[in-house]
Design an enzyme around this catalytic site. Structure first.
Site, PDB file in Angstrom:
ATOM      1  N   GLU A 128      -3.425  35.632  -4.529  1.00 19.42           N
ATOM      2  CA  GLU A 128      -2.363  34.874  -5.194  1.00 19.42           C
ATOM      3  C   GLU A 128      -2.254  35.365  -6.632  1.00 19.42           C
ATOM      4  O   GLU A 128      -3.239  35.422  -7.368  1.00 19.42           O
ATOM      5  CB  GLU A 128      -2.680  33.365  -5.145  1.00 19.42           C
ATOM      6  CG  GLU A 128      -1.569  32.541  -5.754  1.00 19.42           C
ATOM      7  CD  GLU A 128      -1.445  31.139  -5.162  1.00 19.42           C
ATOM      8  OE1 GLU A 128      -2.127  30.843  -4.157  1.00 19.42           O
ATOM      9  OE2 GLU A 128      -0.658  30.346  -5.702  1.00 19.42           O
ATOM     10  N   ASN A 171      -6.588  27.547  -4.474  1.00 20.42           N
ATOM     11  CA  ASN A 171      -5.880  26.980  -3.321  1.00 20.42           C
ATOM     12  C   ASN A 171      -6.746  27.374  -2.126  1.00 20.42           C
ATOM     13  O   ASN A 171      -6.495  28.371  -1.460  1.00 20.42           O
ATOM     14  CB  ASN A 171      -4.467  27.560  -3.204  1.00 20.42           C
ATOM     15  CG  ASN A 171      -3.585  27.105  -4.354  1.00 20.42           C
ATOM     16  OD1 ASN A 171      -3.739  25.990  -4.858  1.00 20.42           O
ATOM     17  ND2 ASN A 171      -2.673  27.959  -4.784  1.00 20.42           N
ATOM     18  N   LYS A 248      -9.695  22.721  -7.471  1.00 20.36           N
ATOM     19  CA  LYS A 248      -8.307  22.350  -7.804  1.00 20.36           C
ATOM     20  C   LYS A 248      -7.987  21.153  -6.916  1.00 20.36           C
ATOM     21  O   LYS A 248      -7.881  21.294  -5.696  1.00 20.36           O
ATOM     22  CB  LYS A 248      -7.374  23.515  -7.502  1.00 20.36           C
ATOM     23  CG  LYS A 248      -5.885  23.206  -7.630  1.00 20.36           C
ATOM     24  CD  LYS A 248      -5.042  24.467  -7.432  1.00 20.36           C
ATOM     25  CE  LYS A 248      -3.559  24.194  -7.489  1.00 20.36           C
ATOM     26  NZ  LYS A 248      -2.755  25.435  -7.409  1.00 20.36           N
ATOM     27  N   GLU A 252      -0.471  20.639  -7.056  1.00 13.07           N
ATOM     28  CA  GLU A 252       0.357  21.554  -6.267  1.00 13.07           C
ATOM     29  C   GLU A 252       0.024  21.497  -4.774  1.00 13.07           C
ATOM     30  O   GLU A 252      -0.167  22.515  -4.117  1.00 13.07           O
ATOM     31  CB  GLU A 252       0.223  22.985  -6.796  1.00 13.07           C
ATOM     32  CG  GLU A 252       0.700  23.108  -8.239  1.00 13.07           C
ATOM     33  CD  GLU A 252       0.716  24.537  -8.773  1.00 13.07           C
ATOM     34  OE1 GLU A 252      -0.060  25.362  -8.284  1.00 13.07           O
ATOM     35  OE2 GLU A 252       1.524  24.797  -9.689  1.00 13.07           O
ATOM     36  N   ASP A 325       1.589  26.450 -18.289  1.00 13.81           N
ATOM     37  CA  ASP A 325       1.065  27.353 -17.263  1.00 13.81           C
ATOM     38  C   ASP A 325       1.109  28.813 -17.692  1.00 13.81           C
ATOM     39  O   ASP A 325       2.004  29.548 -17.260  1.00 13.81           O
ATOM     40  CB  ASP A 325       1.876  27.175 -15.965  1.00 13.81           C
ATOM     41  CG  ASP A 325       1.230  27.874 -14.778  1.00 13.81           C
ATOM     42  OD1 ASP A 325       0.050  28.250 -14.892  1.00 13.81           O
ATOM     43  OD2 ASP A 325       1.896  28.033 -13.749  1.00 13.81           O
ATOM     44  N   GLU A 353       0.586  37.045 -14.377  1.00  9.45           N
ATOM     45  CA  GLU A 353       1.566  36.321 -13.564  1.00  9.45           C
ATOM     46  C   GLU A 353       2.927  36.233 -14.249  1.00  9.45           C
ATOM     47  O   GLU A 353       3.955  36.459 -13.624  1.00  9.45           O
ATOM     48  CB  GLU A 353       1.033  34.914 -13.264  1.00  9.45           C
ATOM     49  CG  GLU A 353       2.044  34.041 -12.547  1.00  9.45           C
ATOM     50  CD  GLU A 353       1.500  32.654 -12.193  1.00  9.45           C
ATOM     51  OE1 GLU A 353       0.308  32.396 -12.387  1.00  9.45           O
ATOM     52  OE2 GLU A 353       2.304  31.833 -11.709  1.00  9.45           O
TER      53      GLU A 353
END
Ligand code: GCV
Length: 674
Positions: A128, A171, A248, A252, A325, A353
């Site tokens: 990711e 995630n 986490k 999200e 972010d 990112e």
């Protein structure tokens, strides 16, 4: 296994093996795999070292001392093998960067205790926000097949003092905690151990439901608690020095304690209790936000401040550098200055990112240092983010930590962009010593990675040092944030729509006929400024004193607002984009001017990417300003680079790539550089 014996004095010779001097012919092609190490396949062993018979408190478990003995030989002293190893790499670095003065004793002790990389790598090998190929961890081959890159990775980290790595994505796939995967993790842990690199895992909070079919994953449920205790015992029976977990939760779409009406403290403490007997830690992320909130930037404080003092002493709240972010410029997250009885750490993003993926050359250390050096004023002047996270403000130094989300993949050069290796290097050096300057770190990195020749080092260092600010100018001038195209976050998309309002650029830029920018002031806005201590609160709140490089982060201003230099806001935005475009173009010229010092392979790769970066800078400006023009009804000044596309053309352009890929250079919009 090949070993390079490191004898001080041979350092320059070692350097010459991997780089070149100005009088030599152009160096042979180099794919960049050796990073800054010269030869990444070989461990470097110092000849003159001494483990101390009595524990030297000043050095602790990882520090070292280098001093001449009575025969005049420079010896590395340390309490531990790890200290000797770090000292050896330090001596190597000093040798390769110039003639070190060893007449004066050198004492080095790492600032942060936990210096950790976070991989956002998935079991299916995708990464990711990774732009350097697939995951380095070939789960389907493990535990049977061992790739040389695993040890090389450990060596690279050891050379810059990184001592922990979270192997999988926050995630998190629950499968990472199965016996099958733990046996694979064990292999990596065994390879990393001699390099003082501990393994950690991200956990999925709903693992008890997924893996054991429990009815709940409620952290106060006794079966759930037992499941975690048993699982942790199993992990430590396989990996006795396992570091702990990164979590986490309730963010999200990830499960968390709030799914069961419990708090983050309830969740974190349950896991913390399970790992405590083994010396493990829990890094619990503060990256939480709900779609309904009028200001995402406020939510971490709203969520975690009321829980201050409720977390176990082996829990560390992991806070992103900024409140939103990983934007190219954010003010520091106010949460750094809001907790008193809770361990906290900073999470920086090494992978780019929002900063052009691995297509753009952006040296990130100045951005991270800006955050660490920011004063929260929590306990008066000097309560910097560095001091807060080192535990110096509240006297909790035992768990000081810092994390960096890596930019590493299975690409031959590890990071996708040859010059992005500098960011991995810089993160490690910063974690060891947050006082090092951006200048010193880039100087070291360039000398070890390319050549010590000043004619190369000086211009390239200057270019890299300017790159973060240039990126801010062409991506988010004056605090304008999150105008990125989703979901890849590569390129501009100020018009983009999403399933959640807070994933849409308009939530942040708020462009309209009356102006642009997010009003976070106390009187008319969301009052996010009040999460900062004085004098910052007033400084940001007042449009007259708010730093102009953050003005649209905190204020919504009319298009004709007068800036300090007399320009209207509209013109200032246009000119700031223009500076970014010019600087990005200048990087190409700088690189061309040093061509003779760089091998063809790395030269060509970087050159192609710098061209793309300069084109992207125009793309950013075109898209954002043409979109805003609909509201401002003002002209782009005639002395700015003319737009090359219409708004309609740009709105129709989609990359059509997945979340995970770095966009291929030839699939981006057509731009020309004259
Ligand atoms: C790992 C941002 C990124 C996500 C990332 C998330 C996080 O939202 O776009 O890809 O998820 O941050 O830090 O958890």
């Amino acid at each position: 296994m090949r070993i390079v014996k490191y004898v001080f004095g041979l350092s320059v010779a070692l350097m010459a093996m991997s780089t070149q001097s100005c009088t030599q012919a152009r160096p042979e092609n180099n794919n960049g795999h050796n990073l800054w190490l010269g030869d990444i396949t070989a461990p470097v062993i110092a000849t003159d070292t001494e483990l101390l018979s009595e524990y030297d408190k000043e050095l602790g478990d990882e520090g070292f001392r280098i001093k001449r003995n009575d025969k005049g030989v420079a010896v590395i002293y340390a309490n531990t093998k790890a200290g000797i190893m770090y000292g050896t790499y330090h001596l190597k670095r000093l040798g390769e960067c110039g003639k070190p003065n060893l007449d004066k004793e050198i004492v080095e002790v790492p600032a942060f205790k936990y210096r950790i990389l976070n991989h956002w790598d998935n079991p299916n090998l995708t990464v990711e926000r990774g732009y350097a190929g697939k995951s380095l961890w070939k789960w389907e081959e493990l535990p049977g097949k061992i790739r040389p890159e695993y040890e090389e990775y450990a060596r690279a980290n050891a050379s810059i003092g990184i001592n922990g790595t979270v192997l999988n994505n926050v995630n998190a796939d629950p499968c990472m905690l199965t016996r099958e995967y733990l046996e694979k993790v064990k292999v990596l842990a065994d390879i990393f151990r001699p390099y003082n690199l501990k393994v950690y895992l991200s956990l999925n909070f709903a693992a008890p439901k997924h893996l054991a079919n429990l009815k709940t994953s409620d952290p106060l449920d006794k079966d759930v608690i037992k499941w975690w205790n048993d699982k942790v015992a199993e992990i430590y029976s396989i990996i006795p020095d396992f570091g702990g977990f990164l979590v986490k939760a309730n963010s999200e779409g990830q499960s968390g304690p709030q799914d069961y009406g419990r708090t983050h403290a309830d969740g974190a403490n349950m896991i913390a209790d399970a790992v405590k007997p083994y010396g493990g830690i829990v890094m619990w992320r503060a990256f939480v936000y709900a779609a309904e909130s009028p200001d995402r930037a406020k939510q971490a404080v709203e969520e975690f401040k009321p829980l201050d003092g409720q977390f176990r002493d082996n829990v560390i709240i992991q806070i992103k550098n900024g409140p939103v972010d990983f934007q190219p410029r954010e003010p520091f997250s106010p949460l750094f200055g809001q907790l008193e009885n809770t361990n906290i750490m900073a999470e920086m993003q090494i992978t780019q990112e929002y900063l052009g993926h691995s297509n753009h050359m952006v040296y990130l250390h100045p951005m991270w240092k800006e955050c660490l050096d920011s004063d929260t004023y929590q306990k008066g002047e000097g309560s910097t983010v560095a001091a807060e996270t080192l535990g110096k403000v509240h006297g909790n130094t035992a768990t000081s930590a810092i994390a960096g989300v890596t930019n590493i993949g299975d690409d031959i050069n590890w990071c996708g962009h040859q010059l992005a290796q500098a960011n991995w290097y810089a993160f490690g050096r910063m974690a060891w010593n947050p006082d090092l300057s951006s200048e010193q770190i880039i100087d070291e990195w360039l000398k070890q990675t390319f050549t010590t020749n000043k004619k190369f080092v000086e211009p390239v260092a200057k270019m890299m040092l300017a790159s973060r600010e240039a990126c801010v100018k062409y991506e988010m001038p004056m605090g304008l944030h999150h105008t990125f195209k989703g979901p890849d976050h590569y390129g501009p998309g100020p018009w983009d729509r999403s399933s959640r309002p807070d994933w849409e650029p308009a939530y942040y830029h708020k462009a309209a006929a009356d102006g642009v920018g997010f009003d976070r002031t106390s009187k008319t806005g969301t009052d996010a400024v009040s999460q900062y201590h004085e004098p910052l609160k007033s400084l940001y709140d007042n449009v007259e004193t708010c730093p102009e490089n953050l003005i649209l982060w905190f204020h919504h201003l009319p298009w004709d607002y007068k800036m300090k230099d007399g320009h209207t806001l509209w013109d200032e935005l246009c000119y700031t984009y223009e500076e970014g475009i010019k600087e990005a173009r200048g990087f190409i010229k700088t690189w061309e001017s040093v061509e003779r010092f760089v091998d063809q392979e790395r030269y060509d790769q970087v050159h192609a990417k710098l061209i793309r970066q300069a084109k992207d800078a125009i793309w950013w400006r075109d898209a954002t300003m043409l979109y805003f023009q609909q509201y401002s009804k003002m002209e782009i000044p005639s002395d700015c680079t003319p737009p090359q596309h219409t708004l309609d053309e740009l709105r129709r352009f989609r990359l059509g790539i997945s979340n995970y890929e770095n966009p291929a250079i030839d699939r981006l919009p057509e731009y020309t550089l004259d």
